[in-house]
Design an enzyme around this catalytic site. Structure first.
Site, PDB file in Angstrom:
ATOM      1  N   LYS A 166       3.826   9.909   7.868  1.00 18.37           N
ATOM      2  CA  LYS A 166       3.530  10.256   9.260  1.00 18.37           C
ATOM      3  C   LYS A 166       4.690   9.986  10.212  1.00 18.37           C
ATOM      4  CE  LYS A 166       1.089   5.967   8.731  1.00 18.37           C
ATOM      5  NZ  LYS A 166      -0.174   5.538   8.175  1.00 18.37           N
TER       6      LYS A 166
ATOM      7  N   ASP B 220       9.241   2.672  -0.094  1.00 17.16           N
ATOM      8  CA  ASP B 220       8.211   3.376   0.664  1.00 17.16           C
ATOM      9  C   ASP B 220       8.465   3.049   2.137  1.00 17.16           C
ATOM     10  OD1 ASP B 220       5.958   4.122   2.050  1.00 17.16           O
ATOM     11  OD2 ASP B 220       4.570   3.590   0.434  1.00 17.16           O
TER      12      ASP B 220
ATOM     13  N   TYR C 114       0.856  -1.191   0.000  1.00 12.34           N
ATOM     14  CA  TYR C 114       0.000   0.000   0.000  1.00 12.34           C
ATOM     15  C   TYR C 114       0.886   1.233   0.000  1.00 12.34           C
ATOM     16  CZ  TYR C 114      -3.547   3.350   1.601  1.00 12.34           C
ATOM     17  OH  TYR C 114      -4.400   4.424   1.714  1.00 12.34           O
TER      18      TYR C 114
END
Ligand code: HOZ
Length: 431
Positions: free
Chosen positions: A267, A239, A144
Site C-alpha cells: 500500500k 518486506d 507479518y
C-alpha cells in the site's frame, strides 16, 4: 461522543460481510469496541459518519505519508480515471512508476507491480524458490507478510490481535516449509541454516518489525542476516510494505545500509489506492514470466489509476527529500511527549519509535526488543487506553501490536493536541 450511526451501520454490515468488516483488525475486537465507519478524511484528520472528528495516527495503516486527500494525488487520480480505469495492457505510467522505484530503492534494479502486499510477498517467495531451486523459507515469529499461507504461521498484526497466529486452512505440507526464527536473534537464524543445509530458499523479514508493534532491529542484526544468507546462497527478502518510502526515501535498506536481494512493497506505493510491487536484482527478476519460468500475472497489475496515484506521491517524495527530517522531528516530539506523560502519570510503558512509526507498549519491561518482549504487554490496558483516546478524538491503531503513523499533514499544534489527549487518557487509566 455519539456513535449511533456507526453502530447501526455495523449491524447492517454484519448481515452481509463476515464480522462486518473486510479486514479483521478494523473490527476493533481486541480493544473490545466497535468499528468506526469513516465518512471522509482531510490532511491529518478523519471524520466518522456520526460527524465526529479524529486526529488520525492510523493513516490507512501507513501509506498516507502526505496525509488524506493530498491534492497532487487527487489530481492524478482524477486525470487518470477520465481516460479509463483498466486496460490489462501496458501504459506509460507503469514504466514511470517502475523507474522511480528503481531510482529510489537502492537494491531494486527491476520491479513488477501487483495489487497488494500479500501478492508481493507471495510472488517474491515463489521467485526465490524458482531462482534458488530450494524450498524452505525462514520467517520471524511476530512478523507479518500478508495472508499468504506460507507466512500465516506465528504471524503478527491481525493474526496476533485475534489470537490465531496460525490460521486454519494452512496445510501441514505448506507449514513444514516455513521455519521460524526470532527477530533480533541471529543465533536462531544460524541454527535453522545448520539444521536445513542447502534447502533454504529465502529469509523474509520486516527490517523494522511493525506488526508486533514497532520493534527496530538491534545493531548488527540486519547485517548479520545479510551475511548468513550470502554464505548459504539463500535470498534475503525485505518486506518494506510498511517501511518503504516511510523511514527514508529508499526505505529501511537505505536507512540501515543493508541491501536485500528482493524487496516487497504494498500500500505504501499507492498513495492510498490498492497496489503492491516486488523488485530486486535484474538477474533474479528476469526469472519471471514471460522471460523466465516463474509464473506470475494479474489483469489489474499496474492498473493505470493506482499507478497515477502512486507515481504522484512518489514524485512528491522524490522532489522533497527534506520531508524525512520533518517526519522524524514530528515523531521525536510525539515520542518525547508520550514518554513524559508516562513518567508524570506513573503508568508503566515503553515507547518504541523509528522516524514516523511509533508504538506505546503497556509493559513493566524496560525495553521491547523481541516478539517475546512485545507479548508481555498488557493488552487489556491497551484496550482501555484505546477507548479513552478514541473518545477524546485520538484515532490510533486498535491493537497493541501495530504502529502509529505520523504524516507531514500533522501540524505542530496537532502533535501537541495528541500529546495532551494521550496524557488525559493515561491519567484516567491510572485512576
Ligand atoms: N494489515 C493491517 C495492519 N498491519 C490491517 C489492515 C486493515 O485492517 O485495513
Amino acid at each position: 461522543m455519539d456513535h449511533n450511526l456507526s453502530r447501526r451501520e455495523y449491524e447492517r454490515a454484519k448481515k452481509f460481510i463476515p464480522g462486518g468488516v473486510n479486514s479483521p483488525v478494523r473490527a476493533f475486537n481486541s480493544v473490545r469496541s466497535q468499528p468506526l465507519f469513516i465518512s471522509h478524511g482531510k490532511g491529518s484528520e478523519v471524520f466518522d459518519i456520526d460527524g465526529n472528528r479524529y486526529l488520525d495516527f492510523v493513516g490507512s495503516w501507513g501509506p498516507l505519508i502526505l496525509g488524506h486527500a493530498f491534492p497532487d494525488v487527487l489530481e492524478a487520480i482524477k486525470t487518470a480515471t477520465e481516460k479509463g480505469t483498466s486496460f490489462g495492457a501496458p501504459t506509460v505510467t507503469e514504466t514511470d512508476m517502475a523507474r522511480i522505484i528503481c531510482e529510489m530503492v537502492p537494491s531494486v534494479e527491476k520491479v513488477r507491480m501487483v495489487n497488494s502486499g500479500t501478492e508481493a510477498t507471495m510472488s517474491a517467495l515463489r521467485l526465490a524458490r524458482g531462482y534458488t531451486g530450494k524450498e524452505k523459507v525462514i520467517k520471524f515469529s511476530g512478523c507479518y507478510h500478508g495472508h499468504v499461507d506460507s507466512f500465516l504461521i506465528q504471524a503478527g498484526s491481525g493474526a496476533l490481535t485475534h489470537s490465531v497466529p496460525d490460521s486454519l486452512g494452512v496445510t501441514k505440507g505448506t507449514a513444514k516449509d516455513t521455519l521460524l526464527a526470532e527477530f533480533n536473534n541471529l543465533d536462531s537464524v544460524i541454527k535453522l541454516f545448520g539444521e536445513n543445509k542447502n534447502n533454504i530458499a529465502a529469509v523474509i523479514l520486516e527490517p523494522v518489525a511493525g506488526n508486533m508493534g514497532v520493534v527496530p532491529p538491534v545493531e548488527g542484526f540486519l547485517e548479520g542476516v545479510r551475511a548468513i544468507t550470502e554464505e548459504n546462497r539463500a535470498l534475503l527478502i525485505f518486506d518494506e510494505v510498511i517501511t518503504g518510502f516511510r523511514i527514508g526515501r529508499g526505505g529501511a535498506q537505505e536507512f540501515f545500509g543493508v541491501q536485500p536481494d528482493l524487496t516487497t512493497l504494498g500500500k505504501i506505493i499507492g498513495g492510498g489506492l490498492p497496489v503492491g510491487a516486488f523488485g530486486g536484482k535484474a538477474e533474479i527478476m528476469d526469472c519471471l514470466a514471460p522471460l523466465g519460468g516463474v509464473y506470475q500475472a494479474g489483469t489489474l497489475s499496474g492498473n493505470p489509476v493506482s499507478m497515477a496515484a502512486g507515481y504522484a506521491m512518489l514524485q512528491y517524495l522524490y522532489n522533497h527529500p527534506d520531508i524525512y527530517e520533518k517526519l522524524d522531528e514530528k515523531g521525536r516530539k510525539l515520542e518525547e511527549g508520550f514518554k513524559e506523560n508516562l513518567k508524570n502519570t506513573g503508568i508503566d510503558g515503553v515507547v518504541n519509535r523509528i522516524g514516523s512509526m511509533m508504538t506505546l507498549f503497556f509493559t513493566k519491561s524496560k525495553q521491547i526488543r523481541s516478539f517475546k518482549d512485545a507479548l508481555l504487554s498488557d493488552t487489556e490496558m491497551y484496550a482501555r487506553y484505546f477507548r479513552l483516546a478514541l473518545e477524546s478524538g485520538l484515532y490510533i491503531a486498535p491493537s497493541q501490536f501495530e504502529s502509529m503513523f505520523v504524516s507531514i499533514a500533522h501540524t505542530e499544534t496537532e502533535i501537541e493536541e495528541a500529546i495532551l489527549k494521550n496524557y488525559q487518557a493515561l491519567q484516567k487509566l491510572g485512576k
